[in-house]
Scaffold this active site. Structure first.
Site, PDB file in Angstrom:
ATOM      1  N   HIS A 371       0.789  -1.233   0.000  1.00  0.00           N
ATOM      2  CA  HIS A 371       0.000   0.000   0.000  1.00  0.00           C
ATOM      3  C   HIS A 371       0.814   1.272   0.000  1.00  0.00           C
ATOM      4  O   HIS A 371       0.243   2.358   0.088  1.00  0.00           O
ATOM      5  CB  HIS A 371      -0.914   0.045   1.231  1.00  0.00           C
ATOM      6  CG  HIS A 371      -2.112  -0.835   1.134  1.00  0.00           C
ATOM      7  ND1 HIS A 371      -3.289  -0.433   0.549  1.00  0.00           N
ATOM      8  CD2 HIS A 371      -2.315  -2.099   1.528  1.00  0.00           C
ATOM      9  CE1 HIS A 371      -4.166  -1.416   0.597  1.00  0.00           C
ATOM     10  NE2 HIS A 371      -3.594  -2.444   1.190  1.00  0.00           N
ATOM     11  N   LYS A 562      -9.416  13.758   4.101  1.00  0.00           N
ATOM     12  CA  LYS A 562      -8.526  12.592   4.148  1.00  0.00           C
ATOM     13  C   LYS A 562      -7.598  12.797   5.326  1.00  0.00           C
ATOM     14  O   LYS A 562      -7.583  13.877   5.922  1.00  0.00           O
ATOM     15  CB  LYS A 562      -7.712  12.478   2.852  1.00  0.00           C
ATOM     16  CG  LYS A 562      -7.056  13.824   2.424  1.00  0.00           C
ATOM     17  CD  LYS A 562      -6.345  13.734   1.077  1.00  0.00           C
ATOM     18  CE  LYS A 562      -7.247  13.664  -0.114  1.00  0.00           C
ATOM     19  NZ  LYS A 562      -7.179  12.413  -0.858  1.00  0.00           N
ATOM     20  N   ARG A 563      -6.809  11.763   5.701  1.00  0.00           N
ATOM     21  CA  ARG A 563      -5.840  11.961   6.765  1.00  0.00           C
ATOM     22  C   ARG A 563      -4.983  13.195   6.470  1.00  0.00           C
ATOM     23  O   ARG A 563      -4.694  13.505   5.318  1.00  0.00           O
ATOM     24  CB  ARG A 563      -4.941  10.720   6.904  1.00  0.00           C
ATOM     25  CG  ARG A 563      -5.647   9.536   7.535  1.00  0.00           C
ATOM     26  CD  ARG A 563      -6.165   9.831   8.922  1.00  0.00           C
ATOM     27  NE  ARG A 563      -5.087   9.976   9.877  1.00  0.00           N
ATOM     28  CZ  ARG A 563      -4.680   9.041  10.724  1.00  0.00           C
ATOM     29  NH1 ARG A 563      -5.309   7.888  10.764  1.00  0.00           N
ATOM     30  NH2 ARG A 563      -3.691   9.260  11.555  1.00  0.00           N
ATOM     31  N   LYS A 568      -0.017  14.531   1.330  1.00  0.00           N
ATOM     32  CA  LYS A 568      -1.347  14.780   0.759  1.00  0.00           C
ATOM     33  C   LYS A 568      -1.568  16.273   0.494  1.00  0.00           C
ATOM     34  O   LYS A 568      -2.507  16.678  -0.168  1.00  0.00           O
ATOM     35  CB  LYS A 568      -2.433  14.234   1.685  1.00  0.00           C
ATOM     36  CG  LYS A 568      -2.443  12.691   1.768  1.00  0.00           C
ATOM     37  CD  LYS A 568      -3.536  12.190   2.705  1.00  0.00           C
ATOM     38  CE  LYS A 568      -3.585  10.683   2.881  1.00  0.00           C
ATOM     39  NZ  LYS A 568      -4.360   9.980   1.826  1.00  0.00           N
ATOM     40  N   THR A 670      -8.779   6.414  -2.465  1.00  0.00           N
ATOM     41  CA  THR A 670     -10.097   5.865  -2.743  1.00  0.00           C
ATOM     42  C   THR A 670     -11.179   6.926  -2.572  1.00  0.00           C
ATOM     43  O   THR A 670     -12.249   6.812  -3.162  1.00  0.00           O
ATOM     44  CB  THR A 670     -10.427   4.659  -1.827  1.00  0.00           C
ATOM     45  OG1 THR A 670     -10.109   4.989  -0.482  1.00  0.00           O
ATOM     46  CG2 THR A 670      -9.653   3.426  -2.257  1.00  0.00           C
ATOM     47  N   LYS A 674     -14.878   7.894  -4.643  1.00  0.00           N
ATOM     48  CA  LYS A 674     -16.187   8.185  -4.038  1.00  0.00           C
ATOM     49  C   LYS A 674     -16.718   9.517  -4.569  1.00  0.00           C
ATOM     50  O   LYS A 674     -17.906   9.641  -4.907  1.00  0.00           O
ATOM     51  CB  LYS A 674     -16.064   8.263  -2.514  1.00  0.00           C
ATOM     52  CG  LYS A 674     -15.537   7.003  -1.842  1.00  0.00           C
ATOM     53  CD  LYS A 674     -15.161   7.289  -0.378  1.00  0.00           C
ATOM     54  CE  LYS A 674     -14.315   6.181   0.224  1.00  0.00           C
ATOM     55  NZ  LYS A 674     -13.645   6.597   1.482  1.00  0.00           N
TER      56      LYS A 674
HETATM   57  C1  LIG Z   1     -12.360   6.731   1.808  1.00  0.00           C
HETATM   58  C2  LIG Z   1     -11.880   7.122   3.132  1.00  0.00           C
HETATM   59  C3  LIG Z   1     -10.524   7.385   3.357  1.00  0.00           C
HETATM   60  C4  LIG Z   1      -9.487   7.330   2.260  1.00  0.00           C
HETATM   61  O1  LIG Z   1      -9.347   8.632   1.728  1.00  0.00           O
HETATM   62  P1  LIG Z   1      -8.150   9.044   0.759  1.00  0.00           P
HETATM   63  O2  LIG Z   1      -8.495  10.422   0.362  1.00  0.00           O
HETATM   64  O3  LIG Z   1      -8.175   8.094  -0.376  1.00  0.00           O
HETATM   65  O4  LIG Z   1      -6.906   8.972   1.568  1.00  0.00           O
HETATM   66  C5  LIG Z   1     -10.132   7.755   4.618  1.00  0.00           C
HETATM   67  N1  LIG Z   1     -11.014   7.874   5.632  1.00  0.00           N
HETATM   68  C6  LIG Z   1     -12.326   7.649   5.450  1.00  0.00           C
HETATM   69  C7  LIG Z   1     -13.260   7.820   6.599  1.00  0.00           C
HETATM   70  C8  LIG Z   1     -12.803   7.264   4.202  1.00  0.00           C
HETATM   71  O5  LIG Z   1     -14.113   7.023   4.041  1.00  0.00           O
END
Ligand SMILES: *Cc1c(COP(=O)(O)O)cnc(C)c1O
Length: 827
Positions: A371, A562-563, A568, A670, A674
């Protein structure tokens, strides 16, 4: 706005004949019974939590027969099964999802309405199961959904942390962490299975010393793993798979006679120590963690799960040679890599097989998903953890390494440097086991999670190993379950889509390409715009009710959630806002499309730089809000407590998705997917799966910008952030404004470390190199927004192009290319 009050789960659907629904009467009866018997309460007096428990309990009762039936089917058909092993499952809530997948929503809704209750309020009663940090854990949860929907005989294995991901609040702009006691109330989904406990043997003992866990070497002991099963409901079929989470304890049956009274107390304390193994989720992602407790967690998961699956395998098969034909074990990242030496130990020491056969079976059974390319996130465990806790497994690792390096020397005579690079042991001041090398050498498959990531993995990160085992490497681009992330999260858009192309997309997202040919249709565009507008109003209403903040749904909702991590680049986004802000300060009457910038995300509690970024964004929000020059055109909102249910609320309402990592650093992403399937347009760099998303939707429907992976690579050693400061006036003005203390009036110098990282410490993530390109992409995007039809068309083409990003597609590829597992439908 009375938006949510009577919003049903499935607005605008065909009126359903409730009497013809499966299990209608059954569900209504179960609901009444659960309320009366489990809560032992007069139904008219029941509070929301009790009604939730009754609703969840009745859904569980309803599925329990199918759940048992599924296991019976697997036992009798004896198919090859998938075991998905992961230290994290970021599940979120389950009630609405289970109801949706069982297709009993109209029934339950009716039952709830009959009681004059509000479905949305009810759903809110369920705490998120936050047993993960972010993308990696959410992927595991999406995979389980897809495997059940596709009727694959699969099981998830994880840990039942008593405390999940910490709860985040914001105080004076700073992140505060609170414990997530998600099991405070009895969880209605889990089933404890004491009959399936397993014993885990360790080479040391645990004791508590002043509240800290300590290891006593050379005193072997054992832990007990107690499984808790959660149902994973297959959409529209009869499959109910299992997610089995392990909880650590010690033997209850102390032999009291053997203990003096003093030893009795220490035995009890040992029991408390045992419990700490699954007490808490490590709240860090993307850096290596060196704690022994984490190591114990990893081994505990692996040992419990392998003992459990081997026991199941032995029940149906007498010949050990069949193991790879009956079990496919997928390791989600290196966290469960101890499965390599542990499975070897079982085959050698318990089954009594010879080395060569044990090694062949182990490799053919295990597969590994990588990953990350971040070197600091590649797991390495110091030998002393192995020496104290797992001496036998260490012996096995030495033997694997010995044999492997002999082969390498034979193939590459004289290349000792290569031997050192591929060795499972990294020699240094402290010798360490390289878990990624162990996973690659000890399995038959290594995959990356997006095309570019898999390519970089092969070319750079583990170049030598990919050269030795080229046939083991492949790509499996991530996906998300579109049932949770589109159908459930965005019912307005979902029913608009079904109106246009029918409901086939729910089980086959490639059908969504049917929207492509109608993207120019004004009626379809209107449907999209209406759904988006409704979702924005819903979100604004929720935000106002729960936090008192108001946002204007007429503005562009521009999101980065996101985190929080330097790679990022939330700071790049913040710099964009400062440039826009400076333009308004210089020219208050200029035309600018009004925008609301949403940020959300947690920082690892020990990651000071990331926590400072949160503080910075909050200060920026406060300053901009208070500045009359802005005149309502820019607003920043930092939403605290990012989690699955917040993502489910916000993403449907998003107009713009920011995916702006430095190229080469985001393995896949991911949330990008979404957003895409919910009709947000992406402002993004050419990184991770965003590259493939743009190909699918057409680059002209994306707003891509910035350095490519090759350009980032090529500029290493040359890149000079000062050049941008000196030569790009807007960048200089933005940085100067931060340095002037404009955003830290009573906190002088608070943000100096952020400026230093950009200017004095070389700007590792190349923010300044990409800022101008980001501004240009942003301008192009705003110009588009003004033309509502052009915007709707692009958004529809994005939704139409999202067909490849369902986790159903990802799982179909794992199943046929790695696992060789076929569906095993339940009659
Ligand atoms: C989808 C999701 C992530 C992943 O987000 P990225 O922007 O791809 O890092 C992290 N936390 C939650 C709660 C999510 O639903």
């Amino acid at each position: 706005m009375d938006d949510l009050a009577d919003k049903s789960l499935s607005p605008d659907r065909e009126p359903l004949d409730l009497a013809a629904m499966p299990d209608v009467d059954q569900l209504a009866t179960l609901f009444a019974q659960n309320l009366l018997f489990d809560s032992v309460i007069d139904p008219s007096q029941a509070g929301l939590r009790q009604v939730f428990e009754a609703a969840a309990g009745s859904v569980r009762d309803l599925l329990s027969e199918r759940w048992v039936q599924t296991e019976r089917q697997y036992d009798s058909a004896n198919p090859k099964r998938i075991y998905y092993m992961s230290l994290e499952f970021l599940i979120g809530r389950s009630l609405a999802n289970n109801v949706f997948n069982l297709m009993v929503e109209p029934v339950l809704e009716q039952a709830i309405r009959d009681k004059a209750l509000n479905w949305i309020d009810l759903i809110e009663q369920e705490p998120d199961a936050g047993l993960g940090n972010g993308g990696l854990g959410r992927l595991a949860a999406c995979f389980l959904d897809s495997m059940a929907a596709m009727q694959l005989p699969a099981m998830g294995y994880g840990l039942r942390y008593e405390y999940g991901m910490f709860k985040q609040s914001i105080e004076n702009g700073w992140q505060r962490e609170q414990a997530d006691n998600w099991l405070r109330n009895q969880d209605p989904w889990e089933v404890r299975r004491p009959q399936d406990i397993v014993e885990v043997k360790l080479g040391c003992s645990f004791v508590m010393n002043h509240g800290r866990l300590e290891l006593i070497p050379n005193r072997p002991s054992s832990l007990v793993g107690v499984p808790y099963d959660r149902p994973v409901v297959g959409y529209g079929n009869k499959t109910i798979n299992t997610l089995r989470l392990w909880s650590a304890t010690s033997h209850d049956d102390f032999d009291f006679r053997e203990f003096s009274s003093g030893d009795f107390v220490s035995a009890l304390i040992g029991k408390i120590a045992a419990h700490t193994v699954t007490r808490v989720l490590y709240p860090d992602d993307s850096t290596e963690m060196g704690q022994g407790l984490r190591f114990a967690q990893e081994y505990f998961l692996v040992a419990c799960s392998l003992a459990d699956l081997v026991r199941r395998f032995r029940r149906g098969n007498s010949d050990w040679a069949l193991l790879p034909e009956k079990c496919a074990i997928q390791l989600n990242d290196t966290h469960p890599t101890l499965a390599v030496p542990e499975l070897m130990r079982i085959l050698l020491d318990e089954a009594g097989l010879g080395w060569d056969q044990a090694w062949d079976l182990t490799k053919r059974t295990l597969a590994y998903t990588n990953h990350t390319l971040l070197p600091e996130a590649l797991e390495k465990w110091s030998l002393h953890h192995f020496q104290t806790m797992l001496p036998r497994q260490l012996e096995i690792i030495y033997e694997i390494n010995h044999r492997f390096l002999d082969d390498v020397r034979a193939r590459f005579p004289g290349d000792e440097a290569k031997v050192q690079r591929v060795s499972l042991i990294e020699e240094g001041a402290e010798d360490k086991v390289r878990m990624a090398n162990l996973a690659i050498v000890g399995s038959h498959s290594t995959n990356g999670v997006a095309a570019i990531h898999s390519e970089l993995l092969r070319k750079l990160t583990v170049h030598d190993l990919a050269e030795i085992f080229p046939e083991r490497f492949s790509n499996k681009t991530n996906g998300v379950t579109h049932r949770r992330w589109l159908a459930l999260a965005n019912p307005n858009l979902a029913s608009a889509i079904s109106t246009v192309i029918g409901t086939g997309w729910l089980t086959d997202l490639t059908a969504i390409a049917g929207l492509r040919s109608v993207a120019d249709d004004q009626h379809v565009q209107d449907l999209f715009l209406a759904a988006k507008s409704a979702a924005k109003q819903d979100f604004a209403g929720w935000l106002l009710r729960t936090s008192g903040q108001s946002v204007d749904p007429e503005t562009i909702f521009d999101c980065q959630v996101k985190r929080i991590h330097e790679y990022k680049r939330q700071m790049l986004n913040a710099l964009r806002v400062i440039v826009l802000y400076n333009r308004l300060r210089a020219n208050p009457d200029m035309a600018m499309v009004p925008r609301t910038f949403f940020f959300a995300g947690k920082a690892a509690p020990a990651y000071q730089r990331a926590k400072l970024i949160i503080k910075f964004i909050n200060n920026l929000a406060g300053t901009i809000d208070g500045d009359p020059a802005v005149k309502g055109r820019l607003k920043i909102v930092f939403l605290p407590e990012y989690c699955v249910s917040l993502a489910e609320r916000l993403i449907p309402a998003a107009d713009v998705s920011n995916q702006i990592s430095t190229a080469g650093f985001e393995a896949s992403g991911t949330s990008n997917m979404k957003f895409m399937m919910n009709g947000a347009l992406t402002l993004g760099t050419r990184d991770g799966a965003t590259i493939e998303m743009a190909q699918e939707a057409g680059e002209e429907n994306f707003f891509l910008f910035g350095l490519t992976v090759d350009e980032v690579e090529a500029s290493r050693g040359y890149y000079d952030p000062h050049w941008h400061y000196e030569n790009e006036p807007e960048i200089r003005a933005a940085l100067d404004l931060i340095a002037s203390g404009h955003f830290s009036e009573n906190e002088k110098g608070a943000f100096t470390p952020l400026l230093d990282s950009l200017l004095k410490e070389g700007d590792r993530y190349m923010h300044l190199a990409d800022l101008s390109a980001y501004m240009r992409a942003d301008e192009a995007l705003c110009a588009n927004y003004a033309d509502r039809r052009a915007w709707a068309r692009k958004a529809i083409l994005n939704i139409a192009g999202s067909g490849q990003f369902s986790s159903d597609r990802t799982i179909a590829q794992y199943a046929s290319e790695i696992w060789q597992v076929k569906p095993c439908p339940v009659a």
